[in-house]
Design a protein around this motif. Structure first.
Motif, PDB file in Angstrom:
ATOM      1  N   HIS A   1       0.850  -0.997   0.043  1.00 15.00           N
ATOM      2  CA  HIS A   1      -0.151  -0.126   0.030  1.00 15.00           C
ATOM      3  C   HIS A   1       0.526   1.141   0.134  1.00 15.00           C
ATOM      4  N   GLN A   2       2.130   1.231   0.723  1.00 15.09           N
ATOM      5  CA  GLN A   2       2.727   2.351   0.822  1.00 15.09           C
ATOM      6  C   GLN A   2       3.551   2.662  -0.398  1.00 15.09           C
ATOM      7  N   ILE A   3       4.020   1.513  -1.018  1.00 16.20           N
ATOM      8  CA  ILE A   3       4.754   1.726  -2.317  1.00 16.20           C
ATOM      9  C   ILE A   3       3.795   2.228  -3.333  1.00 16.20           C
TER      10      ILE A   3
ATOM     11  N   LEU B   1       3.492   5.651  -2.770  1.00 14.57           N
ATOM     12  CA  LEU B   1       4.678   6.603  -3.141  1.00 14.57           C
ATOM     13  C   LEU B   1       4.847   6.720  -4.916  1.00 14.57           C
ATOM     14  N   GLN B   2       4.592   5.695  -5.585  1.00 10.90           N
ATOM     15  CA  GLN B   2       4.990   5.550  -6.923  1.00 10.90           C
ATOM     16  C   GLN B   2       3.642   6.544  -7.701  1.00 10.90           C
ATOM     17  N   ALA B   3       2.417   6.542  -6.896  1.00 10.31           N
ATOM     18  CA  ALA B   3       1.503   7.542  -7.430  1.00 10.31           C
ATOM     19  C   ALA B   3       1.855   8.874  -7.636  1.00 10.31           C
TER      20      ALA B   3
ATOM     21  N   LYS C   1      15.679  -2.304  -1.213  1.00 10.40           N
ATOM     22  CA  LYS C   1      14.604  -1.417  -1.099  1.00 10.40           C
ATOM     23  C   LYS C   1      13.506  -2.357  -1.843  1.00 10.40           C
ATOM     24  N   ALA C   2      12.344  -2.425  -0.974  1.00  7.28           N
ATOM     25  CA  ALA C   2      11.031  -3.053  -1.163  1.00  7.28           C
ATOM     26  C   ALA C   2      10.651  -2.255  -2.661  1.00  7.28           C
ATOM     27  N   THR C   3      10.250  -3.133  -3.496  1.00  6.75           N
ATOM     28  CA  THR C   3       9.459  -2.921  -4.897  1.00  6.75           C
ATOM     29  C   THR C   3       8.371  -3.868  -4.882  1.00  6.75           C
TER      30      THR C   3
ATOM     31  N   LEU D   1       5.478  -8.817  -4.688  1.00  4.69           N
ATOM     32  CA  LEU D   1       4.550  -9.444  -5.523  1.00  4.69           C
ATOM     33  C   LEU D   1       5.125 -10.597  -6.011  1.00  4.69           C
ATOM     34  N   GLY D   2       6.409 -10.626  -6.036  1.00  3.52           N
ATOM     35  CA  GLY D   2       7.174 -11.788  -6.940  1.00  3.52           C
ATOM     36  C   GLY D   2       7.146 -11.482  -8.610  1.00  3.52           C
ATOM     37  N   LEU D   3       8.094 -11.957  -9.127  1.00  5.81           N
ATOM     38  CA  LEU D   3       8.072 -11.522 -10.661  1.00  5.81           C
ATOM     39  C   LEU D   3       7.072 -11.734 -11.281  1.00  5.81           C
TER      40      LEU D   3
END
Length: 290
Positions: A170-172, A175-177, A241-243, A248-250
């Motif tokens: 949710h945080q990522i 952030l990307q939004a 870093k969390a991505t 989600l895995g590739l």
């Protein structure tokens, strides 16, 4: 016109507009760095401006000013993003980054000047005859690029690098939004704003598109080729870093990106077949190699 042809045409017009505007600025290091920073790249944001404008019968000779403005802001953000105090990158678009080719002070000043140039372009009467529409474009780009948009996202990204607890999905997403999505949303909405039309369908399209774009970036960081991408890869994993891929895995990240593209395409239903090029843009976002 195919998506590839439309992207190339829009990018060419934007590059010509920026080159013509900067031609009279002189030849000192800052101006040379500005020209260098805006050269190349996909031109996706400028394309989104011009294509959304086309949907509303706004001529390219008019929409190119807003397209050039957002590409100037995007270029400024990349110059700052590459600085040692931020991502510390030495390669961008297959070329040395601005602070490597010149120096940090020149890079900072060139980026600052590109940001100012963007608002000067939007204020031109050629951008929109109606002053109210020009003001709306200026105000909305300031919001998208500033401390509640792109800059906020960059600050969140920097904070995440030293956070003791990795970011949640949710945080990522939030952030990307901000970091990536805000300028993409502005670009897609700009055509409607130029026409005085409701930007809601294009806003929904761009929200999904922007997130798919960032997920594709995270996938490229894992699977991509640095030579093709034109920038350093694997840096997120190196930094711990969390991505989207790490969370989600590739395969999960790829599935989420596909679902977002479907959402983006569905949002264009009010425009029917005339929006097919924008649908192709959404598919391109997750199929690109750089």
């Amino acid at each position: 016109m195919t998506f590839k042809a439309a992207l190339e045409a829009a990018s060419g017009r934007v590059q010509d507009c920026l080159a013509a505007e900067l031609a009279g600025y002189g030849d000192d290091a800052v101006i040379a760095a500005m020209r260098y920073a805006v050269a190349g790249g996909k031109g996706l944001r400028g394309f989104l401006v011009m294509e959304s404008a086309r949907l509303h019968d706004v001529p390219a000779a008019q929409s190119v000013w807003a397209a050039a403005a957002v590409e100037a802001v995007h270029a400024y953000s990349l110059v700052h993003d590459d600085l040692p105090a931020m991502d510390d990158d030495d390669l961008r678009r297959g070329q040395p980054t601005v602070h490597v080719k010149w120096d940090e002070a020149t890079a900072i000043l060139a980026a600052d000047a590109l940001q100012a140039l963007a608002f000067a372009l939007l204020a031109r009467p050629e951008c929109a005859a109606d002053a109210g529409r020009r003001i709306a474009l200026v105000a909305s780009l300031a919001e998208a690029a500033g401390a509640r948009g792109m800059v906020l996202g960059q600050a969140q990204d920097i904070a995440a690098e030293t956070a003791k607890v990795p970011l949640t999905l949710h945080q990522i997403t939030g952030l990307q939004a901000n970091k990536t999505g805000a300028l993409i949303r502005w670009s897609a909405e700009a055509g409607a704003r130029l026409a005085g039309a409701d930007p809601a369908p294009l806003s929904a399209y761009a929200t999904s598109l922007g997130l798919a774009f960032q997920i594709a970036d995270d996938i490229l960081d894992v699977e991509g080729d640095a030579g093709t991408a034109g920038k350093r890869l694997r840096k997120d994993a190196e930094a711990g870093k969390a991505t989207f891929v790490s969370l989600l895995g590739l395969d999960g990240a790829k599935a989420r990106a596909e679902a977002l593209v479907e959402e983006a395409e569905a949002a264009l239903a009010p425009y029917g077949a005339t929006a097919e090029t924008l649908r192709a843009a959404a598919r391109f976002v997750i199929a690109r190699e750089k």
